[in-house]
Design an enzyme around this catalytic site. Structure first.
Site, short mmCIF file in Angstrom:
data_model
loop_
_atom_site.label_atom_id
_atom_site.label_comp_id
_atom_site.label_asym_id
_atom_site.label_seq_id
_atom_site.Cartn_x
_atom_site.Cartn_y
_atom_site.Cartn_z
N ASP A 98 0.78 -1.24 0.00
CA ASP A 98 0.00 0.00 0.00
C ASP A 98 0.82 1.29 0.00
O ASP A 98 0.31 2.34 0.38
CB ASP A 98 -0.93 0.01 1.22
CG ASP A 98 -0.16 -0.14 2.54
OD1 ASP A 98 1.07 0.03 2.54
OD2 ASP A 98 -0.80 -0.42 3.57
N GLU A 120 -0.02 -9.09 -1.26
CA GLU A 120 -0.74 -8.57 -0.10
C GLU A 120 -1.92 -7.70 -0.56
O GLU A 120 -2.12 -6.58 -0.12
CB GLU A 120 0.18 -7.78 0.84
CG GLU A 120 -0.38 -7.65 2.26
CD GLU A 120 0.45 -6.78 3.17
OE1 GLU A 120 1.13 -7.33 4.04
OE2 GLU A 120 0.42 -5.54 3.01
N GLU A 134 -2.31 5.06 2.68
CA GLU A 134 -2.20 3.64 2.34
C GLU A 134 -3.51 3.01 1.86
O GLU A 134 -3.51 2.18 0.95
CB GLU A 134 -1.66 2.86 3.55
CG GLU A 134 -0.20 3.12 3.86
CD GLU A 134 0.02 4.34 4.75
OE1 GLU A 134 1.18 4.58 5.13
OE2 GLU A 134 -0.97 5.03 5.09
N HIS A 213 4.36 5.55 14.43
CA HIS A 213 4.81 6.39 13.33
C HIS A 213 3.69 6.90 12.44
O HIS A 213 3.91 7.77 11.60
CB HIS A 213 5.81 5.62 12.45
CG HIS A 213 5.15 4.56 11.63
ND1 HIS A 213 4.79 3.34 12.15
CD2 HIS A 213 4.78 4.54 10.33
CE1 HIS A 213 4.23 2.61 11.21
NE2 HIS A 213 4.20 3.31 10.09
N ARG A 215 0.85 8.71 10.41
CA ARG A 215 0.50 10.12 10.24
C ARG A 215 -0.73 10.50 11.05
O ARG A 215 -0.79 11.56 11.65
CB ARG A 215 0.25 10.43 8.75
CG ARG A 215 1.49 10.49 7.88
CD ARG A 215 1.10 10.87 6.45
NE ARG A 215 2.26 10.95 5.58
CZ ARG A 215 2.76 9.94 4.91
NH1 ARG A 215 2.21 8.73 5.03
NH2 ARG A 215 3.81 10.10 4.11
N HIS A 246 10.94 6.45 15.89
CA HIS A 246 10.96 6.79 14.46
C HIS A 246 11.69 8.11 14.24
O HIS A 246 11.67 9.00 15.08
CB HIS A 246 9.51 6.90 13.96
CG HIS A 246 9.36 6.84 12.48
ND1 HIS A 246 9.52 7.94 11.67
CD2 HIS A 246 9.07 5.81 11.65
CE1 HIS A 246 9.31 7.59 10.41
NE2 HIS A 246 9.04 6.30 10.37
#
Length: 376
Positions: A98, A120, A134, A213, A215, A246
């Site tokens: 993604d 996937e 994603e 991590h 967004r 991260h």
């Protein structure tokens, strides 16, 4: 006599590289010619995985730039990959998951009339902004793909609902399990002196391994997650947090403000894949917003609390290996407390069967391509 068919594998980030490495290995042992192209939208983290699995790309767009936007990545990757495909003329392009690289590689292959295989495939949350970008990268890739390698029957069902022909869907398991099982070693020795010091000092205590991590979690959601962890450490003196932080400055700022200076919180640099999965195997439980860890940890018998409001991996939740807990302070405390005090609840999560496969997904993907390539 027709020569070997060429499969072009494209990826750009560390998670993609981890999950595609077993596919590349199997392709190299097959009757196909395997070519690898990387966009390197993440440079340093990608290179670590390439080195670990012995993959030398045939094409490297080396796109990583400080402060790059999704638009920057999209434009540069589309231009670069169209040129690569015109030069190489592969028989099929394989993409994974993604990422922006995934969607753009699919679009570039479509523009060049090259069949597309999506590894996937079929994961969905139903919310185009969660996870962002994603969810839409995956859906748009699915619209362009010719062969869909779904990790589970749930993913297959999602694709069927969207009108994908059943004879183009192959349930394979997830290639991340292939990579994991070839990397975790009970006798693994960590090279990092600081990590060995922490593990020795905290021997006998319970490690909560943390990664964040996403967004959508930046800002207040992360602050509430970390405040919840801080409260848990006061409540349970036999626990500690190990947190590979991260590199995103927005993540690091909140981590330092809330958890910096806590003597039972160990903030370390992001880890390479091999030591990280071996560290996962030593943890008591994992708190994360990562997609891949939701698939990996169940194979190790480690409970996972997912700090997100949605997940495109509902199979793990249904199986009981993963719990979706959101990002509020109160819920973080409640869920961590339950696993740290209720032995039966903890045991149920460690013994649930991993829905993501048996480590043979790559083999199934190669077999599917062999049988279907001449029909698309």
């Amino acid at each position: 006599m027709q020569g070997k068919r060429t499969v072009m594998v494209v990826f750009g980030t560390r998670p993609e590289a981890i999950k595609m490495a077993p596919v590349v290995r199997m392709l190299r042992e097959s009757d196909f010619k395997c070519k690898v192209a990387v966009t390197a939208q993440h440079r340093e983290m990608l290179d670590q995985v390439l080195e670990l699995f012995g993959i030398k790309p045939d094409y490297d767009l080396n796109m990583m730039k400080a402060g790059q936007t999704l638009t920057d990545i999209t434009v540069r990757a589309l231009t670069g990959l169209c040129e690569v495909f015109r030069q190489e003329k592969p028989d099929i392009v394989l993409v994974h998951g993604d990422t922006t690289t995934t969607f753009v590689a699919s679009l570039a292959a479509f523009y060049e009339h090259i069949p597309i295989g999506h590894v996937e495939a079929g994961l969905r949350t139903g919310n185009k902004y969660s996870p962002f970008p994603e969810e839409m990268n995956r859906k748009l890739t699915g619209s362009l793909a010719d062969l869909h390698f779904a990790p589970t029957n749930t993913a297959k069902s999602n694709l069927l609902k969207e009108g994908v022909s059943e004879d183009r869907i192959f349930v394979t398991g997830n290639t991340v399990i292939d990579a994991l099982l070839s990397t975790v070693n009970t006798g693994y020795v960590f090279k990092e002196k600081e990590l060995n010091r922490i593990l020795k000092k905290e021997q006998g205590n319970k490690m909560i391994l943390v990664t964040t991590h996403r967004r959508e979690n930046l800002g207040d959601p992360m602050r509430q997650i970390y405040q919840g962890l801080s409260t848990i450490l006061k409540k349970f003196p036999d626990t500690y947090v190990l947190f590979p932080v991260h590199k995103n400055p927005s993540v690091r700022k909140v981590v330092q403000e809330v958890l910096g200076g806590n003597e039972r919180v160990y903030l370390i640099e992001p880890m390479d894949y091999e030591p990280f999965v071996n560290l996962m195997a030593k943890s008591h439980l994992i708190l994360t917003d990562s997609g891949g860890i939701q698939e990996e940890a169940p194979s190790l018998g480690i409970p996972v609390l997912v700090v997100r409001d949605t997940t495109e991996r509902p199979e793990a939740v249904e199986a009981g290996t993963v719990s979706l807990v959101g990002t509020t302070y109160e819920r973080i405390i409640d869920e961590l407390t339950k696993l740290l005090t209720n032995k039966e609840a903890y045991k149920r999560m460690t013994q649930a069967i991993n829905p993501y496969g048996d480590g043979k997904a790559s083999e199934r993907i190669i077999n599917a391509i062999s049988n279907a390539l001449y029909t698309i």
